[in-house]
Design an enzyme around this catalytic site. Structure first.
Site, PDB file in Angstrom:
ATOM      1  NE  ARG A  40      -8.098  -3.460   4.059  1.00  0.00           N
ATOM      2  CZ  ARG A  40      -6.800  -3.316   3.833  1.00  0.00           C
ATOM      3  NH1 ARG A  40      -6.087  -4.316   3.360  1.00  0.00           N
ATOM      4  NH2 ARG A  40      -6.198  -2.167   4.096  1.00  0.00           N
ATOM      5  CG  ASP A  76      -6.240  -9.983  -5.774  1.00  0.00           C
ATOM      6  OD1 ASP A  76      -5.205  -9.656  -5.194  1.00  0.00           O
ATOM      7  OD2 ASP A  76      -6.802 -11.093  -5.596  1.00  0.00           O
ATOM      8  CD  GLU A 131      -7.933  -8.453  -1.137  1.00  0.00           C
ATOM      9  OE1 GLU A 131      -9.113  -8.570  -0.725  1.00  0.00           O
ATOM     10  OE2 GLU A 131      -7.001  -8.092  -0.391  1.00  0.00           O
ATOM     11  CD  GLU A 184      -2.969 -14.441  -9.226  1.00  0.00           C
ATOM     12  OE1 GLU A 184      -3.514 -13.618  -8.498  1.00  0.00           O
ATOM     13  OE2 GLU A 184      -2.090 -15.220  -8.827  1.00  0.00           O
ATOM     14  CG  HIS A 212      -2.986 -11.753   4.509  1.00  0.00           C
ATOM     15  ND1 HIS A 212      -3.684 -10.940   3.634  1.00  0.00           N
ATOM     16  CD2 HIS A 212      -2.555 -12.789   3.780  1.00  0.00           C
ATOM     17  CE1 HIS A 212      -3.641 -11.494   2.438  1.00  0.00           C
ATOM     18  NE2 HIS A 212      -2.970 -12.609   2.492  1.00  0.00           N
ATOM     19  CG  HIS A 247       0.362 -10.107   6.849  1.00  0.00           C
ATOM     20  ND1 HIS A 247       0.288  -8.742   6.964  1.00  0.00           N
ATOM     21  CD2 HIS A 247       0.312 -10.375   5.515  1.00  0.00           C
ATOM     22  CE1 HIS A 247       0.195  -8.201   5.752  1.00  0.00           C
ATOM     23  NE2 HIS A 247       0.217  -9.181   4.859  1.00  0.00           N
TER      24      HIS A 247
HETATM   25  C1  UD1 Z   1      -2.215  -6.498   1.024  1.00  0.00           C
HETATM   26  C2  UD1 Z   1      -3.261  -6.570  -0.104  1.00  0.00           C
HETATM   27  C3  UD1 Z   1      -3.858  -7.982  -0.183  1.00  0.00           C
HETATM   28  C4  UD1 Z   1      -2.761  -9.033  -0.282  1.00  0.00           C
HETATM   29  C5  UD1 Z   1      -1.797  -8.852   0.872  1.00  0.00           C
HETATM   30  C6  UD1 Z   1      -0.641  -9.812   0.735  1.00  0.00           C
HETATM   31  C7  UD1 Z   1      -4.627  -4.617  -0.655  1.00  0.00           C
HETATM   32  C8  UD1 Z   1      -5.778  -3.775  -0.293  1.00  0.00           C
HETATM   33  N1  UD1 Z   1      -4.321  -5.630   0.161  1.00  0.00           N
HETATM   34  O1  UD1 Z   1      -2.915  -6.647   2.267  1.00  0.00           O
HETATM   35  O2  UD1 Z   1      -4.680  -8.070  -1.321  1.00  0.00           O
HETATM   36  O3  UD1 Z   1      -3.348 -10.312  -0.233  1.00  0.00           O
HETATM   37  O4  UD1 Z   1      -1.266  -7.513   0.850  1.00  0.00           O
HETATM   38  O5  UD1 Z   1       0.102  -9.907   1.917  1.00  0.00           O
HETATM   39  O6  UD1 Z   1      -3.997  -4.370  -1.660  1.00  0.00           O
HETATM   40  N2  UD1 Z   1       2.970  -3.873   6.940  1.00  0.00           N
HETATM   41  C9  UD1 Z   1       4.271  -3.657   7.376  1.00  0.00           C
HETATM   42  N3  UD1 Z   1       5.304  -4.121   6.597  1.00  0.00           N
HETATM   43  C10 UD1 Z   1       5.128  -4.810   5.472  1.00  0.00           C
HETATM   44  C11 UD1 Z   1       3.807  -5.054   5.045  1.00  0.00           C
HETATM   45  C12 UD1 Z   1       2.741  -4.572   5.764  1.00  0.00           C
HETATM   46  O7  UD1 Z   1       4.480  -3.039   8.404  1.00  0.00           O
HETATM   47  O8  UD1 Z   1       6.112  -5.208   4.834  1.00  0.00           O
HETATM   48  C13 UD1 Z   1       1.841  -3.346   7.734  1.00  0.00           C
HETATM   49  C14 UD1 Z   1       1.735  -1.812   7.640  1.00  0.00           C
HETATM   50  O9  UD1 Z   1       1.306  -1.315   8.885  1.00  0.00           O
HETATM   51  C15 UD1 Z   1       0.661  -1.619   6.572  1.00  0.00           C
HETATM   52  C16 UD1 Z   1      -0.266  -2.776   6.909  1.00  0.00           C
HETATM   53  O10 UD1 Z   1       0.605  -3.857   7.225  1.00  0.00           O
HETATM   54  O11 UD1 Z   1       0.031  -0.358   6.654  1.00  0.00           O
HETATM   55  C17 UD1 Z   1      -1.257  -3.157   5.863  1.00  0.00           C
HETATM   56  O12 UD1 Z   1      -0.673  -3.334   4.581  1.00  0.00           O
HETATM   57  P1  UD1 Z   1      -1.633  -3.355   3.269  1.00  0.00           P
HETATM   58  O13 UD1 Z   1      -0.792  -3.620   2.067  1.00  0.00           O
HETATM   59  O14 UD1 Z   1      -2.486  -2.150   3.251  1.00  0.00           O
HETATM   60  O15 UD1 Z   1      -2.609  -4.561   3.558  1.00  0.00           O
HETATM   61  P2  UD1 Z   1      -2.334  -6.116   3.657  1.00  0.00           P
HETATM   62  O16 UD1 Z   1      -3.231  -6.664   4.689  1.00  0.00           O
HETATM   63  O17 UD1 Z   1      -0.882  -6.355   3.748  1.00  0.00           O
HETATM   64  N1  UDP Z   2       5.151 -16.235   2.029  1.00  0.00           N
HETATM   65  C1  UDP Z   2       6.440 -15.907   2.453  1.00  0.00           C
HETATM   66  N2  UDP Z   2       6.679 -15.768   3.795  1.00  0.00           N
HETATM   67  C2  UDP Z   2       5.702 -15.924   4.733  1.00  0.00           C
HETATM   68  C3  UDP Z   2       4.379 -16.221   4.287  1.00  0.00           C
HETATM   69  C4  UDP Z   2       4.140 -16.362   2.929  1.00  0.00           C
HETATM   70  O1  UDP Z   2       7.357 -15.768   1.637  1.00  0.00           O
HETATM   71  O2  UDP Z   2       5.989 -15.790   5.932  1.00  0.00           O
HETATM   72  C5  UDP Z   2       4.894 -16.348   0.579  1.00  0.00           C
HETATM   73  C6  UDP Z   2       4.144 -17.582   0.123  1.00  0.00           C
HETATM   74  O3  UDP Z   2       5.040 -18.622  -0.241  1.00  0.00           O
HETATM   75  C7  UDP Z   2       3.330 -17.077  -1.075  1.00  0.00           C
HETATM   76  C8  UDP Z   2       3.092 -15.606  -0.767  1.00  0.00           C
HETATM   77  O4  UDP Z   2       4.039 -15.263   0.245  1.00  0.00           O
HETATM   78  O5  UDP Z   2       4.088 -17.132  -2.269  1.00  0.00           O
HETATM   79  C9  UDP Z   2       1.679 -15.364  -0.277  1.00  0.00           C
HETATM   80  O6  UDP Z   2       1.561 -14.071   0.214  1.00  0.00           O
HETATM   81  P1  UDP Z   2       0.342 -13.571   1.097  1.00  0.00           P
HETATM   82  O7  UDP Z   2      -0.242 -14.736   1.816  1.00  0.00           O
HETATM   83  O8  UDP Z   2       0.835 -12.425   1.895  1.00  0.00           O
HETATM   84  O9  UDP Z   2      -0.661 -12.969   0.013  1.00  0.00           O
HETATM   85  P2  UDP Z   2      -1.827 -13.585  -0.910  1.00  0.00           P
HETATM   86  O10 UDP Z   2      -1.244 -14.680  -1.720  1.00  0.00           O
HETATM   87  O11 UDP Z   2      -2.929 -14.046  -0.017  1.00  0.00           O
HETATM   88  O12 UDP Z   2      -2.266 -12.415  -1.718  1.00  0.00           O
END
Ligand code: UD1
Ligand code: UDP
Length: 373
Positions: free
Chosen positions: A216, A96, A132, A118, A214, A247
């Site tokens: 939103r 999602d 999502e 999924e 994490h 995160h």
């Molecule tokens: C995203 C997904 C969410 C998922 C989550 C898993 C969308 C809209 N959101 O949310 O569904 O549950 O990932 O973790 O698709 N950033 C870094 N380095 C990284 C990752 C993120 O710096 O490796 C920072 C960046 O500033 C980036 C921000 O996090 O712009 C947000 O990342 P984004 O993928 O837009 O949203 P998440 O909250 O990570």
């Molecule tokens: N995870 C990880 N390192 C962390 C936190 C989570 O490898 O510091 C793994 C966790 O085991 C799971 C996945 O990341 O498999 C979950 O990711 P996240 O919570 O970012 O996203 P969501 O599942 O909510 O979309």
């Protein structure tokens, strides 16, 4: 030979697609290419390293504090040349995220068949979780084949008039990944720097509460309340320690550091690579999280989970009694945590080693289904 293109961009998608990639790459009936949007960068690369995946295409799109508009537009635009070069028969997307939804749209334009891994998770409330729920409903609409983790997710798709013969209940690949990960981490010759530094950081005489967050819709007040609850738990219970891999989203890392730094029994650490994280889950007493993937993994490790949300698209483990929705009310989070800390009978009842999300054979079922088409 059928051509596959598997596309993902964030940490959880990478973890959950890794077992499927491994299965397809070992199958000579398919020519399988991997494309990462890199919606996440560092957190994605951690996973690629552990599962030894080298993408054929890397769109490298992540920007600091990115927004949904540019994310969606950039992914669709950057997928065009990849789809034109590979000309896949099947494109696989997961779950999602904005990557899944936007790649689904691009794949539809290319004429490829779209396989949704999924599939069918729903709250049926477009605002929760945002974006999502919208992303997965749209991806479900676009997809040709739907791999549902449970009977309930299949039922959700049938409610939306999805063709029955195009849905397969498979379990969730997250369990395939977990089994692979646990075996690798527990192997005698496995060495990991992060695990070694966690061994130094943590005091194993004290019970460990593992926290992540994490979502939103929890940014702002929700996250502030969660942090306030964690502070109260830490202060009232000096015999426990809280570890929070934070995160990298600036809307998370900023407030968490501001509100929770400098408290003796709270450890704020950077996101952990998957092996260190699953090692830490095993060592934990309980988990407080809003993560989808962690809700699915924890029952396999017998760890109770308090979910800081009011709705979930994963009600199966809630029904089994291993996961409890506590929302973001600080008094409720404190009360439920202390109940698990102080009431052994209650804790044992929530620590059942039963997982409704899979048996580790999900990827195999998906490959077999596609092979028979
Ligand atoms: C995203 C997904 C969410 C998922 C989550 C898993 C969308 C809209 N959101 O949310 O569904 O549950 O990932 O973790 O698709 N950033 C870094 N380095 C990284 C990752 C993120 O710096 O490796 C920072 C960046 O500033 C980036 C921000 O996090 O712009 C947000 O990342 P984004 O993928 O837009 O949203 P998440 O909250 O990570
Ligand atoms: N995870 C990880 N390192 C962390 C936190 C989570 O490898 O510091 C793994 C966790 O085991 C799971 C996945 O990341 O498999 C979950 O990711 P996240 O919570 O970012 O996203 P969501 O599942 O909510 O979309």
């Amino acid at each position: 030979m059928k051509k596959n293109l598997i596309v993902f961009g964030t940490r959880p998608e990478a973890i959950k697609m890794a077992p499927l990639i491994q299965k397809f790459l070992n199958n000579k009936n398919f020519d399988t290419k991997v494309c990462v949007t890199a919606q996440h960068r560092e957190m994605l690369d951690q996973v690629l390293d552990f599962f030894e995946i080298t993408p054929d295409f890397d769109l490298n799109i992540m920007r600091p504090n990115q927004n949904l508009y540019s994310l969606t537009a950039t992914i669709i635009e950057k997928m065009k040349p990849v789809l034109e070069e590979v000309k896949p028969d099947y494109v696989y997307v997961h779950g999602d995220t904005t990557t899944s939804m936007a790649v689904g749209i691009a794949a539809f334009y290319s004429g490829a068949k779209i396989c949704h891994v999924e599939a069918g998770l729903r709250t049926f409330d477009r605002e929760y979780p945002f974006p999502e729920e919208f992303n997965r409903q749209l991806t479900g609409k676009i997809a040709d084949y739907h791999f549902s983790p449970t009977e309930l997710s299949k039922k959700n798709l049938l409610v939306e008039n999805t063709k029955k013969e195009n849905i397969l209940v498979t379990g969730n690949t997250v369990i395939d990944a977990l089994f692979y990960g646990i075996e690798k981490v527990n192997a005698e010759n496995f060495k990991d720097e992060e695990i070694e530094s966690l061994k130094t950081l943590l005091n194993f005489q004290k019970r460990i509460i593992l926290v992540t967050g994490h979502r939103r819709e929890n940014h702002g007040d929700g996250l502030i309340n969660i942090c306030a609850a964690l502070k109260i738990i830490a202060e009232k219970n000096p015999d426990v320690q809280i570890i929070y891999p934070v995160h990298l989203n600036p809307n998370v890392v900023g407030p968490v550091n501001e509100l929770l730094s400098g408290i003796e029994n709270i450890h704020l650490v950077s996101p952990l690579a998957y092996p260190a994280f699953i090692w830490l889950m095993e060592k934990s007493y309980l988990i407080i999280t809003d993560s989808g993937g962690i809700q699915e993994e924890a029952p396999s490790l017998g760890k109770p989970v308090l979910v800081t949300r009011t709705t979930t698209e994963r009600p199966e483990a809630v029904d089994e009694g291993t996961v409890l929705l506590v929302g973001t009310d600080r008094a409720r989070i404190v009360a439920e945590t202390e109940k698990l800390l102080n009431n052994t009978e209650y804790y044992n009842a929530m620590s059942l080693l039963h997982n409704p999300y899979g048996d580790g054979k999900t990827s195999e079922r998906i490959v077999n289904f596609i092979e028979q088409l």
